[in-house]
Design an enzyme around this catalytic site. Structure first.
Site, PDB file in Angstrom:
ATOM      1  N   SER A 112       0.854  -1.182   0.000  1.00 13.92           N
ATOM      2  CA  SER A 112       0.000   0.000   0.000  1.00 13.92           C
ATOM      3  C   SER A 112       0.890   1.232   0.000  1.00 13.92           C
ATOM      4  O   SER A 112       2.085   1.155   0.320  1.00 13.92           O
ATOM      5  CB  SER A 112      -0.879   0.004   1.257  1.00 13.92           C
ATOM      6  OG  SER A 112      -1.497   1.263   1.466  1.00 13.92           O
ATOM      7  N   TYR A 116      -2.298  -1.112  10.314  1.00 14.73           N
ATOM      8  CA  TYR A 116      -2.246  -1.249   8.859  1.00 14.73           C
ATOM      9  C   TYR A 116      -0.844  -0.939   8.334  1.00 14.73           C
ATOM     10  O   TYR A 116      -0.305  -1.657   7.490  1.00 14.73           O
ATOM     11  CB  TYR A 116      -3.283  -0.314   8.241  1.00 14.73           C
ATOM     12  CG  TYR A 116      -3.502  -0.511   6.761  1.00 14.73           C
ATOM     13  CD1 TYR A 116      -4.098  -1.673   6.274  1.00 14.73           C
ATOM     14  CD2 TYR A 116      -3.131   0.465   5.841  1.00 14.73           C
ATOM     15  CE1 TYR A 116      -4.314  -1.853   4.914  1.00 14.73           C
ATOM     16  CE2 TYR A 116      -3.352   0.297   4.480  1.00 14.73           C
ATOM     17  CZ  TYR A 116      -3.935  -0.860   4.026  1.00 14.73           C
ATOM     18  OH  TYR A 116      -4.149  -1.042   2.686  1.00 14.73           O
TER      19      TYR A 116
END
Length: 280
Positions: A142, A155
């Site tokens: 990401s 995350y």
């Protein structure tokens, strides 16, 4: 999309978003596709779409955090198609919560899916990819695997780990002279249902994360993201930044180094104000 015809490609998280778009683009390019997702309904919709295209497709419900299930799944895909060339470890979840209020269990859930799901998929498919003599591992990290933000520690941890794991894997495959290529993918804001399904730390209570994140910086469609990823795979690029937002942030990181931690948080706070905590 030259170079995919006849290849066998497995895509996790194929029930929606980038995973679904990857499966469609691969099928359109002539690949035989194994799709999986924990969301049975989304998986069924993707399966129906691919079948309507006339694709050779195998669909299975799969929890990527279940290592035993993933190992068995890889064997099933290889047996069904007679081999496997590519694995796209795309499945993941989003999560919001400061470190001090995020429980150990919430951290573990994010890591189990977003990081261990990638490790499980890579390890399960790697013997088959080596045996194919034409393998490719594509691991989706990401933009948050490039820089950290407040409220994204779980995350960030998982996606930073995916980045390190994938870069080490690429070097190992080259040193061992294995016929397996490796690509790390760093998507930025993408117009998917990813945020719709974002969880928040239980301590926060009911938080409308969708209204906070929706239409804020989602610059890339899943279809465009899939096309960019597959072009990078065809070119054997070690990493690919998806979306102009990710490229701008990557440039900012290169220019500022660790000082980005003073620059980015205020910008992020204006873009997505942090939710108010519930009373303990």
């Amino acid at each position: 999309m030259r170079g995919f015809a006849g290849k066998v490609a497995a895509v996790t998280g194929a029930g929606s978003g980038i995973g679904q778009a990857l499966a469609v683009e691969l099928a359109r390019a002539g690949a035989r596709v194994a799709i999986s997702d924990v969301d049975a309904d989304g998986l069924a919709r993707t399966h129906q779409q691919l079948t309507a295209m006339g694709a050779d497709v195998l669909a299975d419900r799969l929890d990527v955090a279940d290592r035993a299930a993933f190992l068995a799944y890889a064997d099933r895909v290889a047996e069904h198609f007679g081999g496997i060339n590519q694995i796209y470890n795309n499945a993941g979840i989003a999560f919001f919560g400061d470190i001090e209020i995020t429980s150990f269990e919430e951290f573990e859930r994010v890591m189990n899916i977003d990081f261990w799901g990638v490790v499980n998929g890579t390890k399960a498919f790697l013997p088959h990819l080596i045996a194919s003599r034409d393998g490719h591992v594509v691991n989706v990290s990401s933009a948050f695997g490039l820089f950290a933000l407040p409220g994204q520690a779980a995350y960030n941890s998982a996606k930073f780990a995916v980045r390190g794991f994938t870069e080490a894997l690429r070097q190992e495959m080259a040193l061992a002279k294995h016929p397996v290529k490796v690509t790390a993918v760093f998507p930025g804001g993408t117009k998917t249902s990813f945020i719709d399904n974002m969880a928040a730390a239980e301590y926060l209570g009911e938080v409308d994360l969708v209204s906070r994140y929706d239409k804020r910086g989602w610059t890339t469609s899943p279809e465009r993201a899939a096309q960019v990823i597959l072009r990078a795979v065809r070119r054997n690029q070690p990493r690919i930044l998806v979306g102009p937002d990710t490229k701008i942030l990557d440039l900012l990181l290169r220019l500022t180094g660790s000082a980005y931690q003073r620059v980015v948080p205020p910008l992020a706070a204006r873009l997505v104000p942090p939710p108010t905590r519930s009373a303990p």
